[in-house]
Motif scaffolding. Structure first.
Motif, PDB file in Angstrom:
ATOM      1  N   GLY A  71     -13.916  -9.545  37.215  1.00 33.67           N
ATOM      2  CA  GLY A  71     -12.476  -9.789  37.204  1.00 33.67           C
ATOM      3  C   GLY A  71     -12.021  -9.561  38.624  1.00 33.67           C
ATOM      4  O   GLY A  71     -11.503  -8.514  38.954  1.00 33.67           O
ATOM      5  N   PHE A  72     -12.267 -10.553  39.473  1.00 36.75           N
ATOM      6  CA  PHE A  72     -12.098 -10.325  40.911  1.00 36.75           C
ATOM      7  C   PHE A  72     -10.625 -10.190  41.277  1.00 36.75           C
ATOM      8  O   PHE A  72      -9.758 -10.640  40.539  1.00 36.75           O
ATOM      9  N   PRO A  73     -10.336  -9.561  42.416  1.00 38.11           N
ATOM     10  CA  PRO A  73      -8.945  -9.256  42.774  1.00 38.11           C
ATOM     11  C   PRO A  73      -8.077 -10.511  42.726  1.00 38.11           C
ATOM     12  O   PRO A  73      -8.496 -11.582  43.142  1.00 38.11           O
ATOM     13  N   CYS A  74      -6.868 -10.344  42.190  1.00 38.51           N
ATOM     14  CA  CYS A  74      -6.034 -11.518  41.968  1.00 38.51           C
ATOM     15  C   CYS A  74      -4.853 -11.577  42.923  1.00 38.51           C
ATOM     16  O   CYS A  74      -4.089 -12.535  42.903  1.00 38.51           O
ATOM     17  N   LEU A 112     -19.332 -14.614  33.950  1.00 30.66           N
ATOM     18  CA  LEU A 112     -18.004 -14.579  33.331  1.00 30.66           C
ATOM     19  C   LEU A 112     -16.997 -14.080  34.355  1.00 30.66           C
ATOM     20  O   LEU A 112     -17.163 -13.001  34.927  1.00 30.66           O
ATOM     21  N   LEU A 113     -15.980 -14.895  34.634  1.00 31.75           N
ATOM     22  CA  LEU A 113     -14.945 -14.494  35.580  1.00 31.75           C
ATOM     23  C   LEU A 113     -13.600 -14.425  34.874  1.00 31.75           C
ATOM     24  O   LEU A 113     -13.346 -15.182  33.934  1.00 31.75           O
ATOM     25  N   GLU A 114     -12.760 -13.516  35.354  1.00 28.43           N
ATOM     26  CA  GLU A 114     -11.423 -13.413  34.781  1.00 28.43           C
ATOM     27  C   GLU A 114     -10.426 -13.365  35.913  1.00 28.43           C
ATOM     28  O   GLU A 114     -10.676 -12.733  36.938  1.00 28.43           O
ATOM     29  N   ASN A 115      -9.292 -14.044  35.743  1.00 29.07           N
ATOM     30  CA  ASN A 115      -8.251 -13.950  36.761  1.00 29.07           C
ATOM     31  C   ASN A 115      -6.909 -14.400  36.201  1.00 29.07           C
ATOM     32  O   ASN A 115      -6.811 -14.819  35.056  1.00 29.07           O
ATOM     33  N   VAL A 116      -5.891 -14.318  37.049  1.00 26.51           N
ATOM     34  CA  VAL A 116      -4.542 -14.710  36.629  1.00 26.51           C
ATOM     35  C   VAL A 116      -4.434 -16.242  36.624  1.00 26.51           C
ATOM     36  O   VAL A 116      -5.243 -16.932  37.235  1.00 26.51           O
ATOM     37  N   TYR A 144     -24.632 -24.406  38.224  1.00 25.39           N
ATOM     38  CA  TYR A 144     -24.121 -23.795  36.999  1.00 25.39           C
ATOM     39  C   TYR A 144     -23.172 -24.750  36.292  1.00 25.39           C
ATOM     40  O   TYR A 144     -22.246 -25.277  36.908  1.00 25.39           O
ATOM     41  N   ARG A 145     -23.407 -24.968  34.996  1.00 26.46           N
ATOM     42  CA  ARG A 145     -22.399 -25.641  34.176  1.00 26.46           C
ATOM     43  C   ARG A 145     -21.242 -24.677  34.023  1.00 26.46           C
ATOM     44  O   ARG A 145     -21.462 -23.476  33.843  1.00 26.46           O
ATOM     45  N   TRP A 146     -20.033 -25.192  34.051  1.00 33.26           N
ATOM     46  CA  TRP A 146     -18.905 -24.271  33.930  1.00 33.26           C
ATOM     47  C   TRP A 146     -17.856 -24.803  32.969  1.00 33.26           C
ATOM     48  O   TRP A 146     -17.756 -26.010  32.719  1.00 33.26           O
ATOM     49  N   ALA A 147     -17.115 -23.880  32.422  1.00 31.22           N
ATOM     50  CA  ALA A 147     -15.938 -24.223  31.628  1.00 31.22           C
ATOM     51  C   ALA A 147     -14.926 -23.127  31.874  1.00 31.22           C
ATOM     52  O   ALA A 147     -15.299 -21.975  32.089  1.00 31.22           O
ATOM     53  N   TYR A 148     -13.664 -23.479  31.905  1.00 27.62           N
ATOM     54  CA  TYR A 148     -12.654 -22.427  31.978  1.00 27.62           C
ATOM     55  C   TYR A 148     -11.539 -22.729  31.014  1.00 27.62           C
ATOM     56  O   TYR A 148     -11.375 -23.872  30.554  1.00 27.62           O
ATOM     57  N   ARG A 149     -10.782 -21.714  30.681  1.00 24.09           N
ATOM     58  CA  ARG A 149      -9.717 -21.867  29.699  1.00 24.09           C
ATOM     59  C   ARG A 149      -8.692 -20.754  29.895  1.00 24.09           C
ATOM     60  O   ARG A 149      -9.058 -19.620  30.163  1.00 24.09           O
ATOM     61  N   VAL A 150      -7.431 -21.093  29.743  1.00 23.96           N
ATOM     62  CA  VAL A 150      -6.379 -20.087  29.736  1.00 23.96           C
ATOM     63  C   VAL A 150      -6.255 -19.566  28.302  1.00 23.96           C
ATOM     64  O   VAL A 150      -6.148 -20.350  27.360  1.00 23.96           O
ATOM     65  N   VAL A 151      -6.329 -18.253  28.156  1.00 29.10           N
ATOM     66  CA  VAL A 151      -6.270 -17.633  26.835  1.00 29.10           C
ATOM     67  C   VAL A 151      -5.169 -16.583  26.838  1.00 29.10           C
ATOM     68  O   VAL A 151      -5.039 -15.816  27.786  1.00 29.10           O
ATOM     69  N   ASP A 152      -4.406 -16.588  25.768  1.00 25.48           N
ATOM     70  CA  ASP A 152      -3.288 -15.650  25.663  1.00 25.48           C
ATOM     71  C   ASP A 152      -3.680 -14.483  24.768  1.00 25.48           C
ATOM     72  O   ASP A 152      -4.217 -14.682  23.677  1.00 25.48           O
ATOM     73  N   LEU A 153      -3.387 -13.273  25.245  1.00 33.97           N
ATOM     74  CA  LEU A 153      -3.706 -12.075  24.462  1.00 33.97           C
ATOM     75  C   LEU A 153      -3.002 -12.084  23.109  1.00 33.97           C
ATOM     76  O   LEU A 153      -3.485 -11.512  22.139  1.00 33.97           O
ATOM     77  N   LEU A 154      -1.866 -12.768  23.024  1.00 35.32           N
ATOM     78  CA  LEU A 154      -1.133 -12.832  21.753  1.00 35.32           C
ATOM     79  C   LEU A 154      -1.988 -13.444  20.644  1.00 35.32           C
ATOM     80  O   LEU A 154      -1.786 -13.161  19.470  1.00 35.32           O
ATOM     81  N   VAL A 167     -13.421 -17.939  33.170  1.00 31.75           N
ATOM     82  CA  VAL A 167     -14.407 -18.936  33.560  1.00 31.75           C
ATOM     83  C   VAL A 167     -15.748 -18.474  33.012  1.00 31.75           C
ATOM     84  O   VAL A 167     -16.143 -17.327  33.231  1.00 31.75           O
ATOM     85  N   VAL A 168     -16.417 -19.334  32.272  1.00 29.10           N
ATOM     86  CA  VAL A 168     -17.771 -19.028  31.816  1.00 29.10           C
ATOM     87  C   VAL A 168     -18.693 -20.055  32.443  1.00 29.10           C
ATOM     88  O   VAL A 168     -18.417 -21.253  32.393  1.00 29.10           O
ATOM     89  N   ALA A 169     -19.768 -19.579  33.063  1.00 24.67           N
ATOM     90  CA  ALA A 169     -20.721 -20.497  33.666  1.00 24.67           C
ATOM     91  C   ALA A 169     -22.114 -20.127  33.195  1.00 24.67           C
ATOM     92  O   ALA A 169     -22.388 -18.956  32.928  1.00 24.67           O
ATOM     93  N   SER A 170     -22.955 -21.136  33.078  1.00 27.73           N
ATOM     94  CA  SER A 170     -24.288 -20.875  32.562  1.00 27.73           C
ATOM     95  C   SER A 170     -25.305 -21.772  33.235  1.00 27.73           C
ATOM     96  O   SER A 170     -25.021 -22.928  33.552  1.00 27.73           O
TER      97      SER A 170
END
Ligand SMILES: [Zn+2]
Ligand SMILES: [Zn+2]
Length: 820
Positions: A71-74, A112-116, A144-154, A167-170
């Protein structure tokens, strides 16, 4: 089921790590610079290697690692940062390059990456590409194959609006299966999934069921944003400690309290107290500094603002554990986007963003070749799962009786009234400036004329607010608030005395049928009830009923049954005459029509709702363990299809020849075996399981006849193409649908949970309005059912829930009357 060995490169307080650990993965290595975070990490992840700087990580350290998370610095991308220098000009966010340095030397299978969400936005100078562009370029370079998606905690039911990019890459797997295969578009199905509450989508869809405890989160440092009703606004590093919550208590009263740090932690999915070890800093060879609770709380709030929420990462952890559970099959609906990603050179910022979900795949058959960057179909929403939503007021446990300074309230209210026209009266009452002010008149909320001076006032107030926060002399002004809170607590304790659930029914016991000679002209009939064991459930048996326990008659052979009726009346009956709800459902429903049919139907509905809600327990809060099963009750059969009807009938017939004594001693396992046998055969059982995992076809199937009129697209594997059609009928006997395809084809036995199906959102306009209407009607009827239950529960609570004048009779026909 695989357990991955995880290295986490920007651990923070360990939000990503905790979620992954809860999902069953092993954290092998952590990296964190901040000394406060490190104290939390070493307390919460004892024994895990902890490095100071990502630059210190060497490729060989990732030798046995299956998954790198970061979850690198945002700061340089976040929209909270007005400058948003981006990767090219910023400093901190650049450190993500270390991730690629390491992957280049050592190809770890998963990333697996996480950011704003700012990661997807073009920078204000209009020149610099969104940071995501850099990230996916690097990934593509590394293969790396990659996919990303915005996900809401709600989406996970926590009342906290927090949208994040994942971001998930494999190297070898398909990241789309992990990240994009699930999408929840609920229109009332959540009720059937066996959750306590409706989902967030249904919760906000009108008509809204009033929350039991209305509340709103208020960011006192905020300039124009109105309070968020029933949810928490997104935490940042600075707003947490400036947040207060207005809560309605009773009909007129309202209370205002600063948000408690423990609740802030819970809103992020951490157990309360999780971040406590962050302060004071313990340096070797130094005396421990003076402890200061306020400083500690401030620090904890700011650390939380940077953290990744646990439910989000736990969901990803569960997906990574069974990466091929649900297949992403919507490739044919995706649209390519040109490389480089189009960012129109307009001044409009909103159009300068990448899609909210996208991917790129690598075909390795023969010559490796990229399929090109694809925009995921719009139906891949920010809500991957349907989960029961807990409104903020019900969620908060620690936020109580923390007074909010008068000047803050007054300043905020002034800005609020200038910027917004409609503010809930509860919030105004909670802010209650007039009460303890000498003579403050609020500016009238009349519009435009005041807007011009808004800027000046804002600046002024900010200064004032800042001073207030730094001022530590905290003289209490809220004596009356205290007593209100105390009253409220007492009130709640009283309500909880008998462990009553939201329907006013006890949460213990077994749902059952009892045949009684009732109020309806002496006719004998089955009525749904909850049966309590005189010893096991002793604690919840009401005082008034308990006197009977002294009688030798009321031993283990008897049950206290509480009927699902308006009055919650009850009686003691012999255990042998209490029939399990599931098993005898078919028989009971075959009873001849009688005058109180409507009442009966409503009682059966309540009984079914009770069954669905009953296994629900608030998760206990151990740091790591949390059993997902607690989120749900066992899936219930539909009670309507041929399977259910015949099974119930058979079960009934089987148990009829039993003697009274045999039945009463009928072993639990026998019963359970019978029940599970029946359940395994009804299609709905399977469907509910699939819908809980976010399978779209299963969610659609749960709508049953309400799905009629829905436009869908269905994948035909052979053609690898989607065909559009309309659901035109539902057959409850076979649990199947009829689909009329646009090309004239008709499928009479369509089972959406076995297909790759997408609920079409964009359809020709004439059909569109019909669907919109149908969707509205679905949601409305689901909520209507809830309203009825709510009001029934309220009515029951108003009266004495345990009426003294029960008309129940024992087996000799003598009326059972209980003296309270
Ligand atoms: Zn729903
Ligand atoms: Zn069924």
């Amino acid at each position: 089921m695989v357990s991955l060995r995880v290295a986490s490169l920007f651990s923070g307080v360990g939000g990503l790590d905790l979620g992954l650990q809860q999902a069953g993965h092993r954290i092998e290595l952590m990296v964190e610079r901040d000394a406060h975070c490190k104290q939390v990490l070493s307390a919460r992840f004892p024994g895990v290697a902890l490095l100071n700087d990502v630059a210190e990580v060497l490729p060989f350290m990732l030798e046995n690692i299956d998954c790198v998370v970061a979850g690198f610095p945002c700061n340089d991308c976040s929209c909270e940062n007005l400058k948003r220098p981006g990767l090219e000009l910023g400093g901190a966010t650049r450190s993500v390059s270390h991730v690629f340095r390491l992957l280049e030397a050592r190809r770890v299978p998963w990333l697996l990456l996480e950011n704003v969400v700012g990661l997807l936005k073009w920078h204000s100078d209009g020149e610099q590409r969104p940071a995501i562009d850099y990230v996916v370029n690097e990934l593509e370079n590394l293969g790396y194959r990659w996919a990303y998606r915005v996900v809401d905690l709600l989406s996970f039911g926590t009342p906290h609006k927090r949208r994040r990019v994942f971001v998930v890459a494999s190297l070898h797997g398909d990241p789309r299966d992990v990240l994009l295969s699930q999408s929840a578009m609920c229109s009332g199905e959540c009720v059937q999934l066996g959750m306590n509450n409706e989902c967030y989508e249904c919760f906000i869809t009108p008509p809204r069921v009033p929350t039991k405890m209305f509340s709103a989160s208020i960011d006192l440092g905020e300039k124009r944003r109105a309070p968020c009703c029933d949810i928490m606004h997104c935490f940042t590093t600075s707003n947490g400690r400036r947040t207060c919550v207005a809560t309605q208590i009773g009909k007129q009263k309202a209370e205002l309290s600063m948000l408690a740090i423990e609740d802030a932690e819970r809103l992020m999915g951490f157990p309360p107290g999780y971040t406590e070890p962050c302060y004071p800093l313990m340096r070797p060879n130094e005396r421990a500094p003076v402890f200061d609770t306020d400083l500690q709380t401030m620090k904890r709030f700011s650390l939380l603002g940077l953290a990744c929420s646990v439910p989000q990462s736990r969901w990803l952890g569960e997906q990574l554990k069974c990466p091929y559970n649900v297949k992403f099959t919507y490739d044919a609906l995706a649209t390519p986007f040109e490389k480089p990603c189009p960012g129109p050179a307009t001044r409009d910022r909103s159009s300068k963003a990448w899609p909210l979900a996208a991917y790129n795949m690598l075909n390795v058959n023969g010559d490796p070749k990229w399929t090109g960057r694809q925009r995921a179909p719009n139906e891949v929403s920010e809500f991957p799962l349907i989960r029961g939503f807990t409104p903020l007021g019900d969620f908060l446990e620690f936020t109580k009786n923390k007074p909010v300074r008068y000047e803050l309230r007054e300043g905020y209210l002034r800005r609020l009234e200038l910027a917004h026209e409609n503010i809930d009266s509860t919030i105004l009452a909670a802010l209650d400036v007039k009460r303890d002010s000498t003579q403050v008149t609020l500016p009238s909320p009349s519009k435009k004329s005041k807007i011009d001076i808004l800027e000046d006032i804002d600046a002024e107030d900010d200064e004032q607010a800042a001073n207030e926060y730094d001022d530590d002399s905290d003289e209490d002004e809220g004596e009356s608030e205290e007593t209100e809170a105390a009253k409220e607590k007492r009130h709640r304790d009283e309500n909880n005395e008998n462990d009553l659930d939201e329907h006013g029914m006890t949460t213990h016991g077994e749902c059952s049928w009892v045949k009684w000679k009732g109020a309806v002209r002496g006719k004998t009939m089955y009525w749904p009830c909850v049966a309590l064991h005189p010893l096991r459930d002793h604690a919840v048996i009401p005082e008034g009923a308990r006197v009977a326990a002294f009688s030798p008659k009321f031993t283990e052979d008897h049950r206290l049954v509480i009927f699902f009726d308006d009055r919650r009346s009850f009686a003691w009956v012999k255990a042998s005459e209490v029939y399990p709800f599931d098993k005898f459902y078919g028989e009971a429903m075959k009873q001849p029509v009688f005058s109180s049919k409507a009442k009966f139907t409503q009682s059966v509905e309540s009984a079914r709702a009770w069954c669905n809600a009953r296994n629900l327990e608030a998760p206990v809060n151990p740091i790591v363990q949390r059993n997902n099963a607690h989120l749900f009750t066992d899936p219930s059969p539909c009670y309507e299809c041929d399977v259910c009807v015949t099974e119930a009938h058979k079960a009934m017939a089987d148990s009829k020849p039993q003697t009274r004594s045999r039945r009463s001693s009928g072993t639990e396992s026998e019963l359970a075996a019978g029940r599970s046998k029946m359940k395994s055969k009804c299609a709905q059982m399977k469907i509910i399981e699939l819908a809980r995992h976010g399978q779209i076809g299963a969610t659609l199937a749960l709508r049953k006849d309400k799905a009629v009129g829905q436009r869908i697209v269905v994948l035909w594997q052979r053609d690898n193409a989607f065909y559009s059609g309309t659901i035109t009928a539902f057959d409850p006997h076979t649990y199947s649908f009829r689909v009329d395809y646009d090309d004239g084809d008709v499928d009479l036995n369509f089972k959406p949970w076995t297909e790759s199906v997408m609920v079409a959102q964009y359809v020709p306009s004439n059909v569109d309005s019909d669907i919109a209407l149908a969707k509205k009607a679905n949601a409305a009827s689901a909520l209507k059912a809830k309203i009825i239950v709510h009001t029934a529960a309220d009515a029951a609570l108003d009266e004495n829930p345990l009426c003294t004048k029960t008309m129940r009779r024992d087996d000799a026909g003598v009326a059972i009357q209980l003296k309270l």
